[in-house]
Design an enzyme around this catalytic site. Structure first.
Site, PDB file in Angstrom:
ATOM      1  N   SER A   1      -2.448   3.002  28.115  1.00 54.11           N
ATOM      2  CA  SER A   1      -2.554   1.687  27.482  1.00 54.11           C
ATOM      3  C   SER A   1      -2.650   1.831  25.970  1.00 54.11           C
ATOM      4  O   SER A   1      -3.180   2.824  25.459  1.00 54.11           O
ATOM      5  CB  SER A   1      -3.790   0.942  28.010  1.00 54.11           C
ATOM      6  OG  SER A   1      -3.513   0.409  29.290  1.00 54.11           O
TER       7      SER A   1
ATOM      8  N   GLY B   1      -3.692   7.030  31.431  1.00 52.23           N
ATOM      9  CA  GLY B   1      -4.384   6.540  30.238  1.00 52.23           C
ATOM     10  C   GLY B   1      -3.432   6.159  29.126  1.00 52.23           C
ATOM     11  O   GLY B   1      -3.629   6.507  27.960  1.00 52.23           O
TER      12      GLY B   1
ATOM     13  N   ARG C   1      -5.486  -5.697  31.917  1.00 50.75           N
ATOM     14  CA  ARG C   1      -6.812  -6.314  32.053  1.00 50.75           C
ATOM     15  C   ARG C   1      -7.165  -7.086  30.775  1.00 50.75           C
ATOM     16  O   ARG C   1      -7.814  -8.125  30.813  1.00 50.75           O
ATOM     17  CB  ARG C   1      -7.871  -5.245  32.304  1.00 50.75           C
ATOM     18  CG  ARG C   1      -7.684  -4.537  33.630  1.00 50.75           C
ATOM     19  CD  ARG C   1      -8.734  -3.464  33.836  1.00 50.75           C
ATOM     20  NE  ARG C   1      -8.495  -2.770  35.094  1.00 50.75           N
ATOM     21  CZ  ARG C   1      -9.381  -2.006  35.698  1.00 50.75           C
ATOM     22  NH1 ARG C   1     -10.561  -1.807  35.163  1.00 50.75           N
ATOM     23  NH2 ARG C   1      -9.094  -1.414  36.850  1.00 50.75           N
TER      24      ARG C   1
ATOM     25  N   ASP D   1      -2.677   5.455  43.428  1.00 47.40           N
ATOM     26  CA  ASP D   1      -3.184   5.982  42.156  1.00 47.40           C
ATOM     27  C   ASP D   1      -4.546   6.670  42.396  1.00 47.40           C
ATOM     28  O   ASP D   1      -5.429   6.095  43.043  1.00 47.40           O
ATOM     29  CB  ASP D   1      -3.342   4.791  41.191  1.00 47.40           C
ATOM     30  CG  ASP D   1      -3.648   5.204  39.773  1.00 47.40           C
ATOM     31  OD1 ASP D   1      -3.221   6.297  39.364  1.00 47.40           O
ATOM     32  OD2 ASP D   1      -4.288   4.398  39.056  1.00 47.40           O
ATOM     33  N   HIS D   2      -4.718   7.869  41.879  1.00 46.93           N
ATOM     34  CA  HIS D   2      -5.998   8.594  41.958  1.00 46.93           C
ATOM     35  C   HIS D   2      -6.586   8.645  43.364  1.00 46.93           C
ATOM     36  O   HIS D   2      -7.735   8.215  43.585  1.00 46.93           O
ATOM     37  CB  HIS D   2      -7.031   7.995  40.992  1.00 46.93           C
ATOM     38  CG  HIS D   2      -6.683   8.205  39.562  1.00 46.93           C
ATOM     39  ND1 HIS D   2      -6.776   9.426  38.937  1.00 46.93           N
ATOM     40  CD2 HIS D   2      -6.190   7.351  38.629  1.00 46.93           C
ATOM     41  CE1 HIS D   2      -6.373   9.310  37.691  1.00 46.93           C
ATOM     42  NE2 HIS D   2      -5.996   8.071  37.469  1.00 46.93           N
TER      43      HIS D   2
ATOM     44  N   ARG E   1      -6.382 -22.774  38.544  1.00 44.27           N
ATOM     45  CA  ARG E   1      -4.926 -22.607  38.592  1.00 44.27           C
ATOM     46  C   ARG E   1      -4.243 -22.739  37.232  1.00 44.27           C
ATOM     47  O   ARG E   1      -3.329 -21.954  36.944  1.00 44.27           O
ATOM     48  CB  ARG E   1      -4.323 -23.564  39.626  1.00 44.27           C
ATOM     49  CG  ARG E   1      -4.699 -23.139  41.038  1.00 44.27           C
ATOM     50  CD  ARG E   1      -4.377 -24.206  42.050  1.00 44.27           C
ATOM     51  NE  ARG E   1      -5.135 -25.430  41.804  1.00 44.27           N
ATOM     52  CZ  ARG E   1      -5.142 -26.469  42.639  1.00 44.27           C
ATOM     53  NH1 ARG E   1      -4.434 -26.443  43.743  1.00 44.27           N
ATOM     54  NH2 ARG E   1      -5.868 -27.552  42.370  1.00 44.27           N
TER      55      ARG E   1
ATOM     56  N   HIS F   1      -8.654   7.341  30.134  1.00 44.86           N
ATOM     57  CA  HIS F   1      -8.604   6.007  30.733  1.00 44.86           C
ATOM     58  C   HIS F   1      -9.455   5.016  29.939  1.00 44.86           C
ATOM     59  O   HIS F   1     -10.382   5.416  29.245  1.00 44.86           O
ATOM     60  CB  HIS F   1      -9.113   6.059  32.179  1.00 44.86           C
ATOM     61  CG  HIS F   1      -8.204   6.810  33.099  1.00 44.86           C
ATOM     62  ND1 HIS F   1      -8.476   8.067  33.555  1.00 44.86           N
ATOM     63  CD2 HIS F   1      -6.996   6.478  33.623  1.00 44.86           C
ATOM     64  CE1 HIS F   1      -7.492   8.472  34.344  1.00 44.86           C
ATOM     65  NE2 HIS F   1      -6.575   7.534  34.400  1.00 44.86           N
TER      66      HIS F   1
HETATM   67  P1  13P Z   1      -5.229   2.971  31.106  1.00 51.50           P
HETATM   68  O1  13P Z   1      -6.694   2.857  31.298  1.00 51.50           O
HETATM   69  O2  13P Z   1      -4.884   3.551  29.769  1.00 51.50           O
HETATM   70  O3  13P Z   1      -4.486   1.706  31.356  1.00 51.50           O
HETATM   71  O4  13P Z   1      -4.687   4.055  32.188  1.00 51.50           O
HETATM   72  C1  13P Z   1      -4.392   3.665  33.509  1.00 51.50           C
HETATM   73  C2  13P Z   1      -4.169   4.828  34.407  1.00 51.50           C
HETATM   74  O5  13P Z   1      -4.025   5.958  33.996  1.00 51.50           O
HETATM   75  C3  13P Z   1      -4.104   4.540  35.852  1.00 51.50           C
HETATM   76  O6  13P Z   1      -3.973   5.709  36.600  1.00 51.50           O
HETATM   77  O1  G3H Z   2      -7.239   5.124  36.371  1.00 55.43           O
HETATM   78  C1  G3H Z   2      -7.745   4.157  36.902  1.00 55.43           C
HETATM   79  C2  G3H Z   2      -7.009   2.877  36.965  1.00 55.43           C
HETATM   80  O2  G3H Z   2      -7.109   2.178  35.757  1.00 55.43           O
HETATM   81  C3  G3H Z   2      -7.470   2.081  38.143  1.00 55.43           C
HETATM   82  O3  G3H Z   2      -8.719   1.556  37.913  1.00 55.43           O
HETATM   83  O4  G3H Z   2     -10.005   2.385  39.873  1.00 55.43           O
HETATM   84  O5  G3H Z   2     -10.841   0.449  38.502  1.00 55.43           O
HETATM   85  O6  G3H Z   2      -8.844   0.181  40.008  1.00 55.43           O
HETATM   86  P1  G3H Z   2      -9.661   1.121  39.156  1.00 55.43           P
HETATM   87 ZN    ZN Z   3      -5.044   7.370  35.785  1.00 52.03          ZN
END
Ligand code: 13P
Ligand code: G3H
Ligand code: ZN
Length: 315
Positions: free
Chosen positions: A213, A211, A260, A81-82, A281, A179
């Site tokens: 969520s 983004g 999260r 991711d990214h 736990r 995000h």
């Molecule tokens: P959210 O912050 O909306 O969960 O997006 C996550 C995301 O785009 C990870 O690449």
């Molecule tokens: O878009 C970002 C994702 O929510 C991942 O977040 O870079 O904090 O792991 P992070």
């Molecule tokens: Zn993202």
């Protein structure tokens, strides 16, 4: 079973969206696999640079490989991711990833194409597909913060040229989301007009929604009632917009923040109600089940629930 992202997209395109869930640790991984088996859904595990550095990228790979053995019926892809260019190459060379995302969306149009093209050439030589981003989401992406004034929606005409020249396999498009927990104000929603225009101009191209969520208000309220201080006006993408977006070509839906929030709610409530407790736990077990239920619920909303056997038959 780890499959390619392309194999999932072939079945999903314009029918449902695959949930792409960020994981960082073993509790999330357990919950994710349980939730996807519970809802009979194929899925995408995505690892950010931050997740790979949280402990060590080898630790995450080992956790995922162990989960694969524990849940032999699961079908999933593993995605970066990214990524920046160097991290994409590291993932391509590792032989573990199904696909990588090169995020050069903060660069100029020409530079974005040039960087993406280099990553595509390296990835395709190894049979790995590439997600690239055009347009800019607001919010925080890895180390880059984009304020709302600089966020810009994807231009569908530019998307045609971008896809053609970069050779990318899926397109992360800016379609109104951002995000984090604070996406929308008031009654904002997804820009279906932009999704539709992109899918008309670049037919067959899987669109990725970052983004995504939904930031459920009940979750925010429970966190705040247990000592949290989240802005109660936090809003996300309405879950009933996932499937209409999927029918227009959004094939991968990225969800991290909502998971999260589940973690934060479970742990805040646990330690509020049991202030003398210090064994991690018991809340960890509650979290794994809560996360599994959350994943199964999201998969229902994405339309991926119940698609596991269809995907298996297509392989
Ligand atoms: P959210 O912050 O909306 O969960 O997006 C996550 C995301 O785009 C990870 O690449
Ligand atoms: O878009 C970002 C994702 O929510 C991942 O977040 O870079 O904090 O792991 P992070
Ligand atoms: Zn993202």
């Amino acid at each position: 079973m780890i499959v390619t992202t392309a194999q999932l997209y072939k079945v999903a395109y314009k029918k449902f969206a695959a949930g792409a869930y960020n994981i960082n640790n073993l509790e999330q991984t357990m919950g994710l696999f349980r939730g996807c088996i519970q809802s009979k859904a194929p899925f995408i595990i995505q690892l950010s640079k931050g997740a790979r550095n949280y402990t060590d990228k080898r630790m995450l790979e080992a956790i995922i490989r162990t989960a694969e053995q524990m849940f032999p019926e699961a079908i999933f892809a593993v995605h970066l991711d990214h990524g920046d260019e160097a991290t994409c190459y590291d993932c391509i060379d590792s032989g573990f990833y199904s696909s990588v995302m090169i995020d050069a969306s903060h660069e100029s149009f020409e530079e974005n194409i040039a960087i993406t093209r280099r990553v595509v050439d390296r990835a395709h030589a190894e049979g790995i597909s590439v997600e690239a981003e055009l347009g800019m989401l607001g919010g925080v992406e890895e180390d880059i913060k984009v304020d709302e004034g600089h966020a810009c929606l994807t231009n569908p005409d530019e998307a045609v040229e971008f896809v053609e020249r970069s050779g990318c396999d899926s397109l992360a498009a800016a379609i109104g989301t951002s995000h984090g927990a604070y996406k929308f104000k008031g009654q904002q929603s997804l820009r279906f007009d932009v999704i539709e225009a992109i899918s008309q101009k670049v037919p067959g191209m899987p669109i990725v929604m970052h983004g995504s969520s939904s930031v459920p208000i009940e979750e925010v309220q429970r966190i705040n009632a247990a000592g949290g201080k989240l802005d109660p006006s936090a809003r996300g993408v309405a879950e009933n917009e996932y499937l209409p977006a999927a029918k227009l070509g959004v094939t991968k839906v990225n969800i991290d923040t909502d998971g999260r929030l589940v973690w934060t709610r479970v742990h805040r409530e646990f330690f509020r109600d049991k202030p003398a407790e210090f064994d991690f736990r018991p809340p960890g077990k509650i979290f794994m089940q809560a996360y599994a239920d959350f994943i199964a619920h999201k998969n229902e909303k994405l339309g991926s629930a119940g698609q596991l056997e269809t995907v298996r038959e297509s392989l």
